[in-house]
Design a protein around this motif. Structure first.
Motif, PDB file in Angstrom:
ATOM      1  N   THR A 186       0.813  -1.226   0.000  1.00  0.00           N
ATOM      2  CA  THR A 186       0.000   0.000   0.000  1.00  0.00           C
ATOM      3  C   THR A 186       0.842   1.269   0.000  1.00  0.00           C
ATOM      4  O   THR A 186       0.312   2.357   0.226  1.00  0.00           O
ATOM      5  CB  THR A 186      -0.945   0.047   1.230  1.00  0.00           C
ATOM      6  N   GLY A 187       2.147   1.147  -0.202  1.00  0.00           N
ATOM      7  CA  GLY A 187       2.995   2.336  -0.273  1.00  0.00           C
ATOM      8  C   GLY A 187       3.103   3.093   1.032  1.00  0.00           C
ATOM      9  O   GLY A 187       3.352   4.298   1.045  1.00  0.00           O
ATOM     10  N   THR A 188       2.903   2.385   2.152  1.00  0.00           N
ATOM     11  CA  THR A 188       3.024   3.016   3.466  1.00  0.00           C
ATOM     12  C   THR A 188       4.300   2.533   4.146  1.00  0.00           C
ATOM     13  O   THR A 188       5.023   1.684   3.603  1.00  0.00           O
ATOM     14  CB  THR A 188       1.800   2.687   4.348  1.00  0.00           C
ATOM     15  N   PRO A 405       7.850 -10.668  -2.384  1.00  0.00           N
ATOM     16  CA  PRO A 405       8.341 -11.038  -3.717  1.00  0.00           C
ATOM     17  C   PRO A 405       7.572 -10.397  -4.868  1.00  0.00           C
ATOM     18  O   PRO A 405       8.036 -10.437  -6.006  1.00  0.00           O
ATOM     19  CB  PRO A 405       8.175 -12.561  -3.753  1.00  0.00           C
ATOM     20  N   THR A 406       6.401  -9.811  -4.567  1.00  0.00           N
ATOM     21  CA  THR A 406       5.562  -9.241  -5.624  1.00  0.00           C
ATOM     22  C   THR A 406       4.990  -7.910  -5.147  1.00  0.00           C
ATOM     23  O   THR A 406       5.162  -7.534  -3.987  1.00  0.00           O
ATOM     24  CB  THR A 406       4.356 -10.153  -5.949  1.00  0.00           C
ATOM     25  N   THR A 407       4.291  -7.221  -6.047  1.00  0.00           N
ATOM     26  CA  THR A 407       3.419  -6.124  -5.620  1.00  0.00           C
ATOM     27  C   THR A 407       2.065  -6.730  -5.279  1.00  0.00           C
ATOM     28  O   THR A 407       1.893  -7.952  -5.345  1.00  0.00           O
ATOM     29  CB  THR A 407       3.262  -5.089  -6.757  1.00  0.00           C
ATOM     30  N   PHE A 444       7.372   2.131  -7.954  1.00  0.00           N
ATOM     31  CA  PHE A 444       6.095   1.574  -8.386  1.00  0.00           C
ATOM     32  C   PHE A 444       6.324   0.618  -9.546  1.00  0.00           C
ATOM     33  O   PHE A 444       7.266   0.788 -10.323  1.00  0.00           O
ATOM     34  CB  PHE A 444       5.142   2.695  -8.835  1.00  0.00           C
ATOM     35  N   SER A 445       5.457  -0.366  -9.622  1.00  0.00           N
ATOM     36  CA  SER A 445       5.485  -1.280 -10.760  1.00  0.00           C
ATOM     37  C   SER A 445       4.041  -1.429 -11.232  1.00  0.00           C
ATOM     38  O   SER A 445       3.189  -1.894 -10.475  1.00  0.00           O
ATOM     39  CB  SER A 445       6.053  -2.631 -10.321  1.00  0.00           C
ATOM     40  N   GLY A 446       3.766  -0.994 -12.462  1.00  0.00           N
ATOM     41  CA  GLY A 446       2.394  -1.029 -12.971  1.00  0.00           C
ATOM     42  C   GLY A 446       1.445  -0.226 -12.108  1.00  0.00           C
ATOM     43  O   GLY A 446       0.291  -0.602 -11.944  1.00  0.00           O
ATOM     44  N   GLY A 447       1.923   0.849 -11.515  1.00  0.00           N
ATOM     45  CA  GLY A 447       1.081   1.705 -10.683  1.00  0.00           C
ATOM     46  C   GLY A 447       0.921   1.227  -9.251  1.00  0.00           C
ATOM     47  O   GLY A 447       0.267   1.873  -8.444  1.00  0.00           O
ATOM     48  N   LYS A 448       1.526   0.098  -8.922  1.00  0.00           N
ATOM     49  CA  LYS A 448       1.404  -0.439  -7.568  1.00  0.00           C
ATOM     50  C   LYS A 448       2.739  -0.287  -6.818  1.00  0.00           C
ATOM     51  O   LYS A 448       3.811  -0.483  -7.408  1.00  0.00           O
ATOM     52  CB  LYS A 448       0.976  -1.903  -7.611  1.00  0.00           C
ATOM     53  N   PRO A 449       2.669   0.066  -5.523  1.00  0.00           N
ATOM     54  CA  PRO A 449       3.904   0.329  -4.776  1.00  0.00           C
ATOM     55  C   PRO A 449       4.773  -0.917  -4.587  1.00  0.00           C
ATOM     56  O   PRO A 449       4.272  -2.039  -4.497  1.00  0.00           O
ATOM     57  CB  PRO A 449       3.401   0.813  -3.411  1.00  0.00           C
ATOM     58  N   SER A 488      -2.110   4.603 -12.413  1.00  0.00           N
ATOM     59  CA  SER A 488      -1.238   5.192 -13.430  1.00  0.00           C
ATOM     60  C   SER A 488       0.137   5.411 -12.838  1.00  0.00           C
ATOM     61  O   SER A 488       0.250   5.801 -11.693  1.00  0.00           O
ATOM     62  CB  SER A 488      -1.803   6.533 -13.900  1.00  0.00           C
ATOM     63  N   ALA A 489       1.155   5.090 -13.564  1.00  0.00           N
ATOM     64  CA  ALA A 489       2.522   5.378 -13.130  1.00  0.00           C
ATOM     65  C   ALA A 489       3.490   4.940 -14.207  1.00  0.00           C
ATOM     66  O   ALA A 489       3.234   4.018 -14.930  1.00  0.00           O
ATOM     67  CB  ALA A 489       2.870   4.667 -11.848  1.00  0.00           C
TER      68      ALA A 489
END
Lengths: 489, 99
Positions: A186-188, A405-407, A444-449, A488-489
């Motif tokens: 969650t990018g926190t 290991p992933t977003t 970010f990868s594909g808009g996900k943290p 988006s990113a």
């Protein structure tokens, strides 16, 4: 930027300068919750009324010119595993869905002394058993960065509430990664303190030798502020360190010149998403550019950690969850003719499948004939994992690696327990050894943290926080707010 | 080493749980998946390794034997599914009868 997207320390400054009142801030968060909660589903229980009462008391203090604590008047979300007196504490389980805590957890009592405001109880995997928050009896929580994805877990509600601007800070608990992995998704910023740094009294026990309560926040500064508020010795928890905690805000200096940062090769192996690897390696290069010395290291028993964990944690859980029998509190199955039937029906109807699976696994590995082959073996491998860390911490100050290991993964995509367990492959060893670990956004990868994990020696949260703060202030990923679905990113 | 459906049922009984017949096959498969994965620990020689039960440098932690302030009887009973005469009321311990 909207107030609900500001970190707690900036909101605190606004309170002290009387630019805004705590009641206004709290109403702002409640409005934000009304707006986005139908989409996010971060909360099990909302405490709007009592939150506004607490806020009014802080405003009165400010009005009288009294000094206020750093978190005073700032709304936080509390994982529903922690007891707040007079408030439902469900662990997102049917078996506790009517339980009203008759006392405060120590961390809650400490936050109350700091005049913090509790805005609600956050959704979680049932009894913290899960890595996606999907085992909650009540609802699925969605990731504010991608609404079709899980926020991670088990502290998924805590992490999503902060990322969605529904709370300025939150508390989670971490047994095998349950603070750090949702923070990563969650990018926190999520910190699991050293085992014993924070009291577990009033935190419903899952695996007692691994559980630790800690903050999930918008930035590293808030992380230090929450840690300051909740740390310290507790007479109700015999596994709390009998030591005064340092002032963790003293770690907030952007200087890591000469700090030795180890990069464990086993944390970059098969199963690691290519983009996650690229971002984490980029962050390590960034740390090097800021003056840290990067050292390649090895933790050879890493591959055994998940297997070890899924023996030890269920074993401890099977003992801890024996208390849920429908006698003193919680759900009781109706219409039972005798005590055994009441216990069996209560537990069978009250627990979800993941909890049952773990109780049974734990019962099995502790049972006569299997104790040595499984439980005792796992306790021995735990020693080997701890020794790996001891050896590398003779050479380096902290370790840097991916948190997960992933977003964030799509909701409903993980059907097989074993593949869900593998999401915690980089966080579990840290609990095994009782070390402090933080996750903070590194791209970010594909808009996900993507989350960067930093791991320190036992009781050395200071080095972890200093490195995290130095990186964060230079890289600046904490400043991007979640788009709430518009990827988006 | 495979765990059978009967063994899973026996473990459920020990844990005071019931696994409905329609879920049993899934539980058995998942049980074997997880225990099969855990079998990798067998590769390690741990003959001379001491087990770790917890990581703190403390043994027993004692405190003064002083009375604190416990929950009141009312507070302690406040979550009881059923109560009578200031105590918890449960189904009969012996067979028969009901609550």
């Amino acid at each position: 930027m909207a107030l609900y997207n500001l970190p707690a320390h900036e909101l605190g400054n606004k309170l002290r300068k009387k630019e805004v009142s705590s009641v206004e801030l709290t109403r702002g968060f409640l409005n934000r919750i009304a707006e986005v909660e139908p989409e996010i589903g971060a909360f099990v229980t909302l405490c709007g009324e009592t939150a506004l009462e607490s806020a009014a008391l802080v405003d009165a203090k400010i009005g009288r010119g009294e000094p206020i604590a750093p978190l005073a008047g700032i709304a936080g979300a509390i994982k529903d595993i922690l007891c707040i007196k007079g408030v439902k504490t469900t662990c997102s389980s049917h078996i506790l869905d009517n339980f009203i805590a008759p006392y405060d957890a120590t961390v809650i009592a400490k936050l109350k002394q700091n005049d913090a405001v509790f805005i609600g109880k956050a959704n979680m995997d049932e009894f913290a058993m899960g890595s996606t928050t999907e085992t909650s009896y009540f609802k699925k929580t969605k990731n504010p960065w991608a609404l079709d994805c899980t926020p991670g877990g088990s502290s998924g509600g805590s992490a999503a509430s902060v990322a969605a601007g529904e709370a300025a800070w939150s508390l989670g608990s971490d047994t095998g990664g349950s603070i750090r992995q949702p923070a990563s998704f969650t990018g926190t910023v999520g910190l699991k303190p050293t085992y014993g740094r924070v009291s577990r009294y009033g935190c419903v026990a899952f695996a007692s030798s691994l559980d630790q309560v800690g903050p999930i926040t918008r930035d590293v500064t808030d992380c230090a502020l929450v840690l300051n508020a909740i740390s310290g010795h507790c007479e109700h928890d015999s596994t709390s360190y009998n030591l005064a905690a340092p002032d963790f805000t003293k770690a907030l200096t952007p200087d890591i010149k000469g700090m030795k940062i180890g990069v464990p090769k086993e944390y970059f192996g098969a199963g690691l998403d290519k983009m996650v690897e690229e971002k984490v390696r980029g962050a390590i290069k960034h740390l090097s550019g800021l003056g840290a010395e990067i050292v390649d290291v090895s933790l050879p028993h890493t591959e055994y950690a998940v297997a070890t964990y899924y023996i030890i944690a269920p074993a401890e859980a099977s003992a801890n969850l024996a208390r849920f029998d429908g006698v003193k509190y919680g759900y009781r199955a109706p219409g039972c003719r005798n005590l055994i039937e009441m216990t069996v029906k209560t537990r069978t109807q009250g627990f979800g499948n993941e909890v049952k699976r773990r109780i049974m696994l734990g019962t099995y590995v502790l049972s006569s004939g299997y104790y040595d082959a499984y439980y005792n073996k796992a306790m021995k491998v735990r020693t080997l994992i701890i020794e790996d860390f001891k050896k590398v911490f003779g050479k380096v100050d902290i370790l840097a690696c991916p948190t997960a290991p992933t977003t964030a993964l799509p909701l409903g995509s993980m059907l097989d327990p074993l593949s869900i367990y593998m999401l915690d492959v980089y966080t579990i060893p840290v609990n095994m050894a009782g070390l402090p670990g933080i996750s903070l956004p590194c791209g970010f990868s594909g808009g996900k943290p993507v989350g960067l994990q930093l791991i320190g020696r036992a009781l050395d949260e200071m080095s972890v926080l200093r490195a995290a703060y130095t990186y964060e202030q230079s890289a600046g990923f904490h400043k991007t707010a979640a788009p709430l679905g518009g990827v988006s990113a | 080493m495979k765990v059978s459906a009967q063994e899973v049922q026996y473990i459920a009984k020990l844990a005071r749980l019931e696994i409905p017949e329609e879920d049993l096959a899934l539980f058995v498969r998942q049980f074997n998946d997880i225990l099969g994965y855990a079998g990798m620990l067998g590769k390690l020689d741990t003959e001379k390794v001491e087990p770790t039960a917890q990581v703190l440098p403390y043994g027993n932690v004692m405190r003064e034997d002083a009375a604190g302030t416990p929950l009141t009887q009312e507070e302690a009973l406040s979550n009881a599914p059923a109560q009578k005469d200031g105590g918890y009321l449960v189904a009969r311990v012996m067979e028969g009868g009901g609550v």
